[in-house]
Design an enzyme around this catalytic site. Structure first.
Site, PDB file in Angstrom:
ATOM      1  N   ARG A   3       0.861  -1.189  -0.011  1.00 13.80           N
ATOM      2  CA  ARG A   3       0.052  -0.056  -0.068  1.00 13.80           C
ATOM      3  C   ARG A   3       0.898   1.141   0.049  1.00 13.80           C
ATOM      4  O   ARG A   3       1.985   1.254   0.744  1.00 13.80           O
ATOM      5  CB  ARG A   3      -0.849   0.081   1.175  1.00 13.80           C
ATOM      6  CG  ARG A   3      -1.655   1.226   1.515  1.00 13.80           C
ATOM      7  CD  ARG A   3      -2.630   1.101   2.791  1.00 13.80           C
ATOM      8  NE  ARG A   3      -3.333   2.490   2.864  1.00 13.80           N
ATOM      9  CZ  ARG A   3      -4.438   2.668   2.261  1.00 13.80           C
ATOM     10  NH1 ARG A   3      -5.123   2.056   1.303  1.00 13.80           N
ATOM     11  NH2 ARG A   3      -4.972   3.867   2.284  1.00 13.80           N
ATOM     12  N   GLU A  11     -11.013   4.542  -5.409  1.00 14.96           N
ATOM     13  CA  GLU A  11     -11.056   2.772  -5.651  1.00 14.96           C
ATOM     14  C   GLU A  11     -11.618   2.595  -7.040  1.00 14.96           C
ATOM     15  O   GLU A  11     -12.369   3.518  -7.656  1.00 14.96           O
ATOM     16  CB  GLU A  11     -12.201   2.332  -4.589  1.00 14.96           C
ATOM     17  CG  GLU A  11     -11.712   2.575  -3.228  1.00 14.96           C
ATOM     18  CD  GLU A  11     -10.653   1.615  -2.907  1.00 14.96           C
ATOM     19  OE1 GLU A  11     -10.699   0.346  -3.234  1.00 14.96           O
ATOM     20  OE2 GLU A  11      -9.639   1.935  -2.041  1.00 14.96           O
ATOM     21  N   ARG A  45      -0.146  -5.594   4.815  1.00 17.80           N
ATOM     22  CA  ARG A  45       0.341  -5.166   3.461  1.00 17.80           C
ATOM     23  C   ARG A  45       1.563  -4.269   3.860  1.00 17.80           C
ATOM     24  O   ARG A  45       1.541  -3.316   4.944  1.00 17.80           O
ATOM     25  CB  ARG A  45      -0.605  -4.193   2.479  1.00 17.80           C
ATOM     26  CG  ARG A  45      -1.654  -5.157   2.042  1.00 17.80           C
ATOM     27  CD  ARG A  45      -2.700  -4.120   1.273  1.00 17.80           C
ATOM     28  NE  ARG A  45      -3.351  -3.435   2.634  1.00 17.80           N
ATOM     29  CZ  ARG A  45      -4.288  -2.423   2.242  1.00 17.80           C
ATOM     30  NH1 ARG A  45      -5.174  -2.648   0.955  1.00 17.80           N
ATOM     31  NH2 ARG A  45      -4.840  -1.778   3.123  1.00 17.80           N
TER      32      ARG A  45
END
Length: 120
Positions: A3, A11, A45
């Protein structure tokens, strides 16, 4: 999976998502990229800052072009914050819209909608 640290971009399904993705691809291309990891998020992440072959902080460039929000939760970065303020003043990208659903609000709404569908 990683990320980009300190930013949140539109998105899939949101206005400006395609532009943000295309700009990211343009910044990185098929060139070498420096990846600096600054920990992990709650999903495991890697939180990263990308520097492209020209020496650009790609995370910062996305903010400067109005294609991502500065996230204070990603660590206080006055540089990122000032880039967002400038992009807002110039009405670049997402800031050209009069009303835009923030990515984290969009994700929350989509999760609620999915819950409602599955509970029927």
């Amino acid at each position: 999976m990683c990320r980009l640290m300190g930013i949140d971009a539109p998105e899939d399904g949101q206005r400006w998502c395609v532009e943000a993705r295309e700009f990211l691809i343009k910044c990185i291309g098929d060139k070498e990229v420096q990846v600096m990891q600054y920990g992990t998020d709650m999903y495991g992440r890697a939180l990263v800052v990308l520097t492209n072959y020209k020496g650009w902080d790609v995370n910062a460039e996305l903010i400067a072009m109005g294609l991502a929000w500065y996230l204070e939760s990603g660590g206080k970065c006055l540089h990122y914050m000032s880039l967002e303020i400038l992009a807002r003043k110039k009405k670049l990208g997402i800031w050209s819209e009069t009303c835009f659903e923030r990515p984290w609000e969009y994700r929350r709404r989509k999760r609620r909608e999915k819950l409602v569908k599955t509970s029927r």
